[in-house]
Design an enzyme around this catalytic site. Structure first.
Site, PDB file in Angstrom:
ATOM      1  N   CYS A 129      41.158  31.956  34.297  1.00 55.78           N
ATOM      2  CA  CYS A 129      42.073  32.595  35.265  1.00 55.78           C
ATOM      3  C   CYS A 129      41.529  32.599  36.687  1.00 55.78           C
ATOM      4  O   CYS A 129      42.276  32.807  37.632  1.00 55.78           O
ATOM      5  CB  CYS A 129      42.382  34.011  34.815  1.00 55.78           C
ATOM      6  SG  CYS A 129      42.927  34.076  33.106  1.00 55.78           S
ATOM      7  N   ASN A 159      51.154  35.949  31.902  1.00 54.77           N
ATOM      8  CA  ASN A 159      49.833  35.437  32.323  1.00 54.77           C
ATOM      9  C   ASN A 159      49.795  33.922  32.119  1.00 54.77           C
ATOM     10  O   ASN A 159      49.763  33.446  30.989  1.00 54.77           O
ATOM     11  CB  ASN A 159      48.750  36.140  31.498  1.00 54.77           C
ATOM     12  CG  ASN A 159      47.337  35.734  31.906  1.00 54.77           C
ATOM     13  OD1 ASN A 159      47.151  34.802  32.679  1.00 54.77           O
ATOM     14  ND2 ASN A 159      46.357  36.436  31.371  1.00 54.77           N
ATOM     15  N   HIS A 192      45.334  38.046  40.213  1.00 51.81           N
ATOM     16  CA  HIS A 192      45.662  37.362  38.955  1.00 51.81           C
ATOM     17  C   HIS A 192      46.574  38.281  38.146  1.00 51.81           C
ATOM     18  O   HIS A 192      46.342  39.491  38.070  1.00 51.81           O
ATOM     19  CB  HIS A 192      44.371  37.079  38.183  1.00 51.81           C
ATOM     20  CG  HIS A 192      44.623  36.598  36.788  1.00 51.81           C
ATOM     21  ND1 HIS A 192      45.532  35.593  36.510  1.00 51.81           N
ATOM     22  CD2 HIS A 192      44.120  37.001  35.586  1.00 51.81           C
ATOM     23  CE1 HIS A 192      45.547  35.390  35.201  1.00 51.81           C
ATOM     24  NE2 HIS A 192      44.722  36.235  34.623  1.00 51.81           N
TER      25      HIS A 192
HETATM   26  O1  UT7 Z   1      43.786  36.588  31.900  1.00 49.25           O
HETATM   27  C1  UT7 Z   1      42.554  36.812  31.308  1.00 49.25           C
HETATM   28  C2  UT7 Z   1      42.164  38.206  31.358  1.00 49.25           C
HETATM   29  N1  UT7 Z   1      42.918  38.936  30.362  1.00 49.25           N
HETATM   30  C3  UT7 Z   1      43.066  40.219  30.516  1.00 49.25           C
HETATM   31  O2  UT7 Z   1      42.620  40.735  31.518  1.00 49.25           O
HETATM   32  C4  UT7 Z   1      43.725  41.039  29.417  1.00 49.25           C
HETATM   33  C5  UT7 Z   1      43.039  42.355  29.320  1.00 49.25           C
HETATM   34  N2  UT7 Z   1      43.551  43.217  28.262  1.00 49.25           N
HETATM   35  C6  UT7 Z   1      44.778  43.783  28.264  1.00 49.25           C
HETATM   36  O3  UT7 Z   1      45.575  43.509  29.136  1.00 49.25           O
HETATM   37  C7  UT7 Z   1      45.092  44.787  27.206  1.00 49.25           C
HETATM   38  O4  UT7 Z   1      43.924  45.162  26.530  1.00 49.25           O
HETATM   39  C8  UT7 Z   1      46.146  44.284  26.165  1.00 49.25           C
HETATM   40  C9  UT7 Z   1      47.513  44.167  26.821  1.00 49.25           C
HETATM   41  C10 UT7 Z   1      45.709  42.954  25.622  1.00 49.25           C
HETATM   42  C11 UT7 Z   1      46.291  45.285  25.027  1.00 49.25           C
HETATM   43  O5  UT7 Z   1      46.603  46.573  25.525  1.00 49.25           O
HETATM   44  P1  UT7 Z   1      45.786  47.849  25.020  1.00 49.25           P
HETATM   45  O6  UT7 Z   1      46.395  49.034  25.643  1.00 49.25           O
HETATM   46  O7  UT7 Z   1      44.331  47.594  25.291  1.00 49.25           O
HETATM   47  O8  UT7 Z   1      46.124  47.868  23.476  1.00 49.25           O
HETATM   48  P2  UT7 Z   1      45.134  47.762  22.239  1.00 49.25           P
HETATM   49  O9  UT7 Z   1      44.612  46.381  22.105  1.00 49.25           O
HETATM   50  O10 UT7 Z   1      44.158  48.879  22.334  1.00 49.25           O
HETATM   51  O11 UT7 Z   1      46.122  48.044  21.060  1.00 49.25           O
HETATM   52  C12 UT7 Z   1      46.831  49.296  20.942  1.00 49.25           C
HETATM   53  C13 UT7 Z   1      47.715  49.228  19.727  1.00 49.25           C
HETATM   54  C14 UT7 Z   1      47.015  48.706  18.475  1.00 49.25           C
HETATM   55  O12 UT7 Z   1      47.511  49.407  17.372  1.00 49.25           O
HETATM   56  P3  UT7 Z   1      46.680  50.643  16.749  1.00 49.25           P
HETATM   57  O13 UT7 Z   1      45.365  50.058  16.342  1.00 49.25           O
HETATM   58  O14 UT7 Z   1      46.560  51.659  17.850  1.00 49.25           O
HETATM   59  O15 UT7 Z   1      47.549  51.072  15.615  1.00 49.25           O
HETATM   60  C15 UT7 Z   1      47.466  47.277  18.385  1.00 49.25           C
HETATM   61  O16 UT7 Z   1      47.462  46.788  17.073  1.00 49.25           O
HETATM   62  O17 UT7 Z   1      48.796  48.316  19.985  1.00 49.25           O
HETATM   63  C16 UT7 Z   1      48.870  47.377  18.910  1.00 49.25           C
HETATM   64  N3  UT7 Z   1      49.401  46.137  19.419  1.00 49.25           N
HETATM   65  C17 UT7 Z   1      50.713  45.866  19.520  1.00 49.25           C
HETATM   66  N4  UT7 Z   1      51.790  46.579  19.174  1.00 49.25           N
HETATM   67  C18 UT7 Z   1      53.007  46.024  19.414  1.00 49.25           C
HETATM   68  C19 UT7 Z   1      48.697  45.075  19.932  1.00 49.25           C
HETATM   69  N5  UT7 Z   1      49.562  44.115  20.349  1.00 49.25           N
HETATM   70  C20 UT7 Z   1      50.808  44.593  20.109  1.00 49.25           C
HETATM   71  C21 UT7 Z   1      52.099  44.073  20.306  1.00 49.25           C
HETATM   72  N6  UT7 Z   1      53.156  44.824  19.965  1.00 49.25           N
HETATM   73  N7  UT7 Z   1      52.307  42.866  20.891  1.00 49.25           N
END
Ligand code: UT7
Length: 337
Positions: free
Chosen positions: A123, A294, A264
């Site tokens: 990125c 993204n 980004h």
């Molecule tokens: O471009 C390169 C750089 N990339 C980034 O900078 C991305 C950085 N990370 C992020 O943007 C975020 O961490 C994400 C958007 C990827 C995820 O958001 P989060 O608030 O950190 O969610 P999480 O991974 O902690 O997941 C929370 C919950 C989980 O369920 P439980 O364990 O709480 O029951 C996941 O399984 O959300 C669940 N989950 C989803 N639910 C519905 C993960 N993906 C999804 C989904 N739909 N697509």
């Protein structure tokens, strides 16, 4: 780590003289994704700010998108493809592992006088590419450089993994960088960094020399993009804020001196958190994450081109690009438009 004050090393000033972008026609909405994996429009919107993304055709490779964005940037700069003496193609989804994607773009646009490289800085690739272009121009090694970031992230996404597949899209953003005699216009400074000890946070594990593609890597999903979302998020916020702050300090400026921030576009919450840490209102950020999600190295080019064509960015504005991505890599760059 490198920080350069404009007055320390500059020999010739480099300037973005044209922008172009390309997004494939096919739109994939959050609603469409609801039918593909266990997710909801509400989750994607509140956690990321994304509403839709573009997906390239099967017969459309990264260089096809990069070439289209390049044609538009060349037209905007008022030059011809023959005027270009270097093509830098940031991408983590090259048409082929090699030859590099810059060579494919060269052939498509007819830039027969250019030499061509690809860079895989994820990125941060667009900022790295423009910074390299700036340094080639500063030393007189090049007069006109095309930086064409192009990504078909849909080709490396696991469409059964809801944690990653909802986050990415395809597209391209390009600029022409040329020397200028203008006393203030152009690239003022840059700050770049990497931390290879955190390479596992964002990675496509198989398909390279460490783990060549086999039936087993395909079966285990090792050829797909992998991301440790939460950890990446934390590093993204701190590195982007830190890089932008160091850059401005080195230029003797503050966040208040900047008219537009083009970050980004990985997550709206990351952009908001970065703005809060900088003490900058979100209105000063150029954001189109809701339309394209993204697109890795292409996000800043897509946002820049849109803002330029809409007339939001005006001559004399100070613009700060800031990015973060796999590697880990990060960088920021300050320009006067
Ligand atoms: O471009 C390169 C750089 N990339 C980034 O900078 C991305 C950085 N990370 C992020 O943007 C975020 O961490 C994400 C958007 C990827 C995820 O958001 P989060 O608030 O950190 O969610 P999480 O991974 O902690 O997941 C929370 C919950 C989980 O369920 P439980 O364990 O709480 O029951 C996941 O399984 O959300 C669940 N989950 C989803 N639910 C519905 C993960 N993906 C999804 C989904 N739909 N697509």
């Amino acid at each position: 780590m490198e920080t350069v004050h404009p007055n320390h090393t500059i020999m010739r000033r480099a300037c973005i003289t044209g922008t172009g972008a390309y997004a494939p026609e096919r739109v994939l909405t959050n609603k469409d994704l609801e039918a593909m994996v266990d997710t909801t429009d509400e989750w994607i919107t509140t956690r990321t700010g994304m509403k839709e993304r573009r997906i390239a055709r099967d017969d459309e490779a990264s260089s096809d998108m990069g070439a289209e964005a390049a044609r538009r940037a060349i037209a905007a700069a008022g030059i011809t493809p023959e005027d270009i003496d270097l093509i830098i193609a940031p991408t983590i989804t090259p048409d082929t592992p090699w030859p590099n994607t810059g060579c494919y773009i060269q052939q498509k646009i007819g830039a027969k006088n250019a030499w061509c490289v690809g860079i895989e800085a994820a990125c941060s690739g667009f900022i790295y590419g423009i910074w390299m272009a700036r340094n080639m121009i500063a030393t007189g090694a090049a007069d006109a450089v095309l930086v064409a970031a192009c990504e078909k992230i849909s080709s490396i996404v696991d469409w059964t993994d809801r944690a990653t597949c909802v986050l990415f899209g395809d597209g391209a953003g390009a600029v022409i960088v040329q020397a200028t005699d203008h006393p203030t216009r152009g690239i003022i400074g840059g700050h770049m960094g990497s931390d290879g000890s955190l390479s596992n946070l964002l990675i496509q594990p198989a398909g390279g020399s460490r783990m060549p593609t086999t039936e087993e890597t395909l079966r285990n999903g090792m050829n797909y993009l992998k991301m440790a979302g939460r950890e990446t998020y934390k590093h993204a916020v701190t590195r982007m804020t830190d890089s932008a702050r160091k850059l401005l300090q080195s230029c003797g400026l503050t966040f208040d001196d900047v008219d537009w921030f083009i970050p980004h576009q990985a997550n709206m919450r990351i952009i908001t958190a970065v703005g809060q840490r900088m003490g900058v209102p979100v209105e000063k950020f150029i954001i189109n994450i809701e339309k394209y999600a993204n697109t890795s190295s292409a996000t800043i080019g897509l946002a820049l081109d849109e803002a330029v064509r809409e007339g939001r960015i005006k001559s004399g504005d100070k613009i700060l690009f800031v990015a973060f991505g796999g590697g880990l890599t990060w960088g920021s760059m300050l320009l006067e438009w």
